[in-house]
Design a protein around this motif. Structure first.
Motif, PDB file in Angstrom:
ATOM      1  N   TYR A 121       1.049  -2.594 -17.768  1.00 37.42           N
ATOM      2  CA  TYR A 121       1.959  -1.516 -17.310  1.00 37.42           C
ATOM      3  C   TYR A 121       3.238  -2.086 -16.693  1.00 37.42           C
ATOM      4  CZ  TYR A 121      -1.488   2.267 -17.967  1.00 37.42           C
ATOM      5  OH  TYR A 121      -2.371   3.180 -18.497  1.00 37.42           O
ATOM      6  N   GLN A 122       3.079  -2.974 -15.709  1.00 33.77           N
ATOM      7  CA  GLN A 122       4.281  -3.475 -15.030  1.00 33.77           C
ATOM      8  C   GLN A 122       4.924  -4.613 -15.833  1.00 33.77           C
ATOM      9  OE1 GLN A 122       1.454  -2.456 -13.014  1.00 33.77           O
ATOM     10  NE2 GLN A 122       2.770  -0.649 -12.952  1.00 33.77           N
ATOM     11  N   GLY A 123       4.098  -5.401 -16.556  1.00 37.12           N
ATOM     12  CA  GLY A 123       4.634  -6.512 -17.333  1.00 37.12           C
ATOM     13  C   GLY A 123       5.173  -6.038 -18.666  1.00 37.12           C
ATOM     14  N   LEU A 141       3.227  -2.746  -4.837  1.00 32.49           N
ATOM     15  CA  LEU A 141       2.253  -1.778  -4.301  1.00 32.49           C
ATOM     16  C   LEU A 141       0.907  -1.903  -5.026  1.00 32.49           C
ATOM     17  CD1 LEU A 141       4.531   1.341  -3.688  1.00 32.49           C
ATOM     18  CD2 LEU A 141       3.356  -0.006  -1.949  1.00 32.49           C
ATOM     19  N   TYR A 142       0.933  -2.050  -6.354  1.00 35.76           N
ATOM     20  CA  TYR A 142      -0.341  -2.246  -7.072  1.00 35.76           C
ATOM     21  C   TYR A 142      -1.031  -3.525  -6.588  1.00 35.76           C
ATOM     22  CZ  TYR A 142       0.091   1.618 -10.391  1.00 35.76           C
ATOM     23  OH  TYR A 142       0.154   2.878 -10.952  1.00 35.76           O
ATOM     24  N   GLU A 143      -0.234  -4.575  -6.373  1.00 36.89           N
ATOM     25  CA  GLU A 143      -0.844  -5.842  -5.947  1.00 36.89           C
ATOM     26  C   GLU A 143      -1.369  -5.745  -4.510  1.00 36.89           C
ATOM     27  OE1 GLU A 143      -1.602  -7.952  -8.074  1.00 36.89           O
ATOM     28  OE2 GLU A 143      -0.014  -8.206  -9.561  1.00 36.89           O
ATOM     29  N   ARG A 178     -12.704   1.350  -8.354  1.00 36.19           N
ATOM     30  CA  ARG A 178     -11.559   1.557  -9.244  1.00 36.19           C
ATOM     31  C   ARG A 178     -10.284   1.023  -8.602  1.00 36.19           C
ATOM     32  NH1 ARG A 178      -9.608   7.839  -8.420  1.00 36.19           N
ATOM     33  NH2 ARG A 178      -9.309   7.673  -6.182  1.00 36.19           N
ATOM     34  N   GLU A 179      -9.285   0.820  -9.469  1.00 32.59           N
ATOM     35  CA  GLU A 179      -7.956   0.427  -8.982  1.00 32.59           C
ATOM     36  C   GLU A 179      -6.908   1.375  -9.537  1.00 32.59           C
ATOM     37  OE1 GLU A 179      -6.642  -3.557  -9.302  1.00 32.59           O
ATOM     38  OE2 GLU A 179      -8.152  -4.233  -7.899  1.00 32.59           O
ATOM     39  N   PRO A 180      -5.811   1.658  -8.857  1.00 32.54           N
ATOM     40  CA  PRO A 180      -5.677   1.304  -7.451  1.00 32.54           C
ATOM     41  C   PRO A 180      -6.628   2.169  -6.627  1.00 32.54           C
ATOM     42  CG  PRO A 180      -3.809   2.648  -8.162  1.00 32.54           C
ATOM     43  CD  PRO A 180      -4.640   2.382  -9.384  1.00 32.54           C
ATOM     44  N   GLY A 233     -11.022   7.580 -21.754  1.00 26.92           N
ATOM     45  CA  GLY A 233     -12.435   7.857 -21.484  1.00 26.92           C
ATOM     46  C   GLY A 233     -13.125   6.754 -20.702  1.00 26.92           C
ATOM     47  N   LYS A 234     -12.360   5.767 -20.192  1.00 20.08           N
ATOM     48  CA  LYS A 234     -12.988   4.632 -19.499  1.00 20.08           C
ATOM     49  C   LYS A 234     -13.695   5.059 -18.224  1.00 20.08           C
ATOM     50  CE  LYS A 234      -8.658   3.577 -17.382  1.00 20.08           C
ATOM     51  NZ  LYS A 234      -8.946   4.474 -16.260  1.00 20.08           N
ATOM     52  N   THR A 235     -13.190   6.089 -17.552  1.00 21.64           N
ATOM     53  CA  THR A 235     -13.813   6.530 -16.294  1.00 21.64           C
ATOM     54  C   THR A 235     -15.205   7.123 -16.580  1.00 21.64           C
ATOM     55  OG1 THR A 235     -11.604   6.899 -15.456  1.00 21.64           O
ATOM     56  CG2 THR A 235     -13.385   7.889 -14.185  1.00 21.64           C
ATOM     57  N   SER A 243     -15.362  -2.327 -12.256  1.00 18.28           N
ATOM     58  CA  SER A 243     -14.099  -1.761 -11.770  1.00 18.28           C
ATOM     59  C   SER A 243     -13.344  -1.045 -12.889  1.00 18.28           C
ATOM     60  CB  SER A 243     -13.216  -2.837 -11.136  1.00 18.28           C
ATOM     61  OG  SER A 243     -12.060  -2.242 -10.576  1.00 18.28           O
ATOM     62  N   ASP A 244     -12.970   0.196 -12.587  1.00 12.72           N
ATOM     63  CA  ASP A 244     -12.135   0.992 -13.470  1.00 12.72           C
ATOM     64  C   ASP A 244     -10.709   0.476 -13.269  1.00 12.72           C
ATOM     65  OD1 ASP A 244     -10.692   3.035 -14.716  1.00 12.72           O
ATOM     66  OD2 ASP A 244     -11.947   4.637 -13.910  1.00 12.72           O
ATOM     67  N   ARG A 245     -10.289  -0.416 -14.110  1.00 12.63           N
ATOM     68  CA  ARG A 245      -9.014  -1.154 -14.090  1.00 12.63           C
ATOM     69  C   ARG A 245      -9.051  -2.326 -13.107  1.00 12.63           C
ATOM     70  NH1 ARG A 245      -5.328   1.449 -17.177  1.00 12.63           N
ATOM     71  NH2 ARG A 245      -5.243   3.720 -17.161  1.00 12.63           N
ATOM     72  N   PHE A 246      -8.265  -3.354 -13.478  1.00 16.05           N
ATOM     73  CA  PHE A 246      -8.026  -4.509 -12.602  1.00 16.05           C
ATOM     74  C   PHE A 246      -6.700  -5.120 -13.045  1.00 16.05           C
ATOM     75  CE2 PHE A 246      -9.228  -8.867 -10.944  1.00 16.05           C
ATOM     76  CZ  PHE A 246      -9.314  -8.489  -9.624  1.00 16.05           C
ATOM     77  N   PHE A 247      -6.556  -6.444 -12.931  1.00 10.55           N
ATOM     78  CA  PHE A 247      -5.202  -6.989 -13.108  1.00 10.55           C
ATOM     79  C   PHE A 247      -4.620  -6.900 -14.514  1.00 10.55           C
ATOM     80  CE2 PHE A 247      -7.004 -11.630 -12.847  1.00 10.55           C
ATOM     81  CZ  PHE A 247      -7.483 -11.558 -14.143  1.00 10.55           C
ATOM     82  N   ALA A 252      -2.565  -3.043  -3.085  1.00  8.43           N
ATOM     83  CA  ALA A 252      -3.837  -2.306  -3.177  1.00  8.43           C
ATOM     84  C   ALA A 252      -4.936  -3.235  -3.693  1.00  8.43           C
ATOM     85  CB  ALA A 252      -3.669  -1.099  -4.093  1.00  8.43           C
ATOM     86  N   ARG A 253      -4.574  -4.069  -4.665  1.00  9.40           N
ATOM     87  CA  ARG A 253      -5.569  -4.991  -5.250  1.00  9.40           C
ATOM     88  C   ARG A 253      -6.066  -5.995  -4.213  1.00  9.40           C
ATOM     89  NH1 ARG A 253      -3.210  -6.313  -9.981  1.00  9.40           N
ATOM     90  NH2 ARG A 253      -4.249  -4.371 -10.522  1.00  9.40           N
ATOM     91  N   ALA A 254      -5.159  -6.579  -3.456  1.00 10.70           N
ATOM     92  CA  ALA A 254      -5.572  -7.587  -2.462  1.00 10.70           C
ATOM     93  C   ALA A 254      -6.594  -6.975  -1.507  1.00 10.70           C
ATOM     94  CB  ALA A 254      -4.347  -8.096  -1.712  1.00 10.70           C
ATOM     95  N   ALA A 286      -4.303  -4.270 -16.091  1.00 11.77           N
ATOM     96  CA  ALA A 286      -3.439  -3.076 -16.054  1.00 11.77           C
ATOM     97  C   ALA A 286      -2.044  -3.464 -15.560  1.00 11.77           C
ATOM     98  CB  ALA A 286      -4.044  -2.004 -15.157  1.00 11.77           C
ATOM     99  N   THR A 287      -1.967  -4.387 -14.619  1.00 11.93           N
ATOM    100  CA  THR A 287      -0.653  -4.812 -14.129  1.00 11.93           C
ATOM    101  C   THR A 287       0.096  -5.585 -15.217  1.00 11.93           C
ATOM    102  OG1 THR A 287      -1.704  -5.051 -11.984  1.00 11.93           O
ATOM    103  CG2 THR A 287       0.515  -5.925 -12.192  1.00 11.93           C
ATOM    104  N   SER A 288      -0.635  -6.466 -15.916  1.00 12.89           N
ATOM    105  CA  SER A 288       0.017  -7.236 -16.997  1.00 12.89           C
ATOM    106  C   SER A 288       0.613  -6.283 -18.020  1.00 12.89           C
ATOM    107  CB  SER A 288      -1.003  -8.137 -17.710  1.00 12.89           C
ATOM    108  OG  SER A 288      -1.598  -8.995 -16.793  1.00 12.89           O
TER     109      SER A 288
HETATM  110  P1  TMP Z   1      -6.168   5.630 -13.515  1.00 11.21           P
HETATM  111  O1  TMP Z   1      -5.475   6.764 -14.185  1.00 11.21           O
HETATM  112  O2  TMP Z   1      -6.977   4.811 -14.433  1.00 11.21           O
HETATM  113  O3  TMP Z   1      -6.893   6.018 -12.290  1.00 11.21           O
HETATM  114  O4  TMP Z   1      -5.006   4.587 -13.053  1.00 11.21           O
HETATM  115  C1  TMP Z   1      -3.960   4.978 -12.296  1.00 11.21           C
HETATM  116  C2  TMP Z   1      -2.635   4.687 -12.957  1.00 11.21           C
HETATM  117  O5  TMP Z   1      -2.104   3.469 -12.446  1.00 11.21           O
HETATM  118  C3  TMP Z   1      -2.644   4.539 -14.475  1.00 11.21           C
HETATM  119  O6  TMP Z   1      -1.489   5.224 -14.947  1.00 11.21           O
HETATM  120  C4  TMP Z   1      -2.453   3.074 -14.694  1.00 11.21           C
HETATM  121  C5  TMP Z   1      -1.657   2.637 -13.505  1.00 11.21           C
HETATM  122  N1  TMP Z   1      -1.816   1.231 -13.098  1.00 11.21           N
HETATM  123  C6  TMP Z   1      -0.738   0.378 -13.191  1.00 11.21           C
HETATM  124  O7  TMP Z   1       0.340   0.764 -13.643  1.00 11.21           O
HETATM  125  N2  TMP Z   1      -0.883  -0.914 -12.755  1.00 11.21           N
HETATM  126  C7  TMP Z   1      -2.057  -1.379 -12.222  1.00 11.21           C
HETATM  127  O8  TMP Z   1      -2.149  -2.548 -11.835  1.00 11.21           O
HETATM  128  C8  TMP Z   1      -3.180  -0.462 -12.124  1.00 11.21           C
HETATM  129  C9  TMP Z   1      -4.466  -0.933 -11.530  1.00 11.21           C
HETATM  130  C10 TMP Z   1      -3.013   0.837 -12.565  1.00 11.21           C
END
Ligand code: TMP
Length: 208
Positions: A104-106, A69-71, A38-40, A15-17, A94-98, A73-75, A100-102
């Motif tokens: 999801y990817q970390g 690719l996430y990074e 928002r990101e990405p 529900g963050k959006t 911002s709807d998500r930032f770094f 887009a972030r840059a 999310a990388t820590s």
């Molecule tokens: P969203 O659904 O909030 O628009 O985000 C898009 C998807 O991207 C969500 O599944 C989370 C993922 N995400 C990452 O895995 N790494 C990131 O750095 C960011 C910003 C989003």
């Protein structure tokens, strides 16, 4: 005082959006200049990278590729949108930032923390959010909401429940590591009730 940089984080369906939208409407109603993004995404190039990242595909996407690719887009987002807005005295939501990388990817994909931290800091030019609101729901509830929308799941949403449980665990762990910056808000109640806590969080920090 420098204009605040606020990020919202949470698992899919948290529900963050909706909360970003409510916060943006609240700031507009109170005459507080701001940009909601928002990101990405957030710029045409970053939105193209978003499509690349989220469209389901046959080819395996390796965690390293996904991370870069996430990074990337972030840059683009930081340099084209966030820093100019902050310099112009506008708050940024911002709807998500770094984080999310820590997470999801970390934490979930298993890429080493020090690699993630280095790239997060490089892509964001050293910028750190002043406040991060973690809208927390468990994955079962998040997915119920997501599927209730009736849209086709994207590549990340199609990950296993196990993956999304790890994402939530990663966020809660991150919140414990950064208790001053990251505030957890229960995302389960109706949106207007969650928003009361969001508003209280930003009021306490920025007097909004
Ligand atoms: P969203 O659904 O909030 O628009 O985000 C898009 C998807 O991207 C969500 O599944 C989370 C993922 N995400 C990452 O895995 N790494 C990131 O750095 C960011 C910003 C989003």
């Amino acid at each position: 005082m420098k204009a605040p940089f606020v990020t919202l984080e949470g698992i899919e369906g948290s529900g963050k959006t909706t909360q970003i939208r409510l916060l943006s409407e609240y700031l507009t109603a109170n005459g507080i200049p701001h940009v909601a993004t928002r990101e990405p995404g957030g710029t045409p190039l970053a939105d193209e990278i978003r499509r690349l990242l989220l469209s389901p595909r046959e080819e395996r996407v390796f965690p390293e590729t996904e991370l870069l690719l996430y990074e990337a887009a972030r840059a683009q987002h930081v340099h084209a949108v966030i820093l100019p807005a902050l310099s112009a005295g506008k708050a940024v939501l911002s709807d998500r930032f770094f984080d999310a990388t820590s997470v999801y990817q970390g934490f979930s994909r298993g890429i080493d923390d020090s690699q993630i931290e280095g790239l997060n800091s490089f892509a964001s030019g050293g910028l750190v959010p002043d406040l991060t609101l973690l809208i927390d729901v468990d994955p079962e509830n998040g997915f119920q909401r997501l599927y209730g929308r009736g849209t086709k799941p994207d590549r990340m949403e199609s990950e296993t429940m196990e993956f999304h449980r790890k994402v939530r665990e990663g966020y809660l762990r991150l919140q414990k590591e950064h208790p001053d910056r990251i505030v957890r808000i229960d995302g389960l109640p109706p949106a207007d009730e969650v928003f009361r806590h969001v508003r209280a969080g930003v009021a306490a920090r920025f007097g909004w």
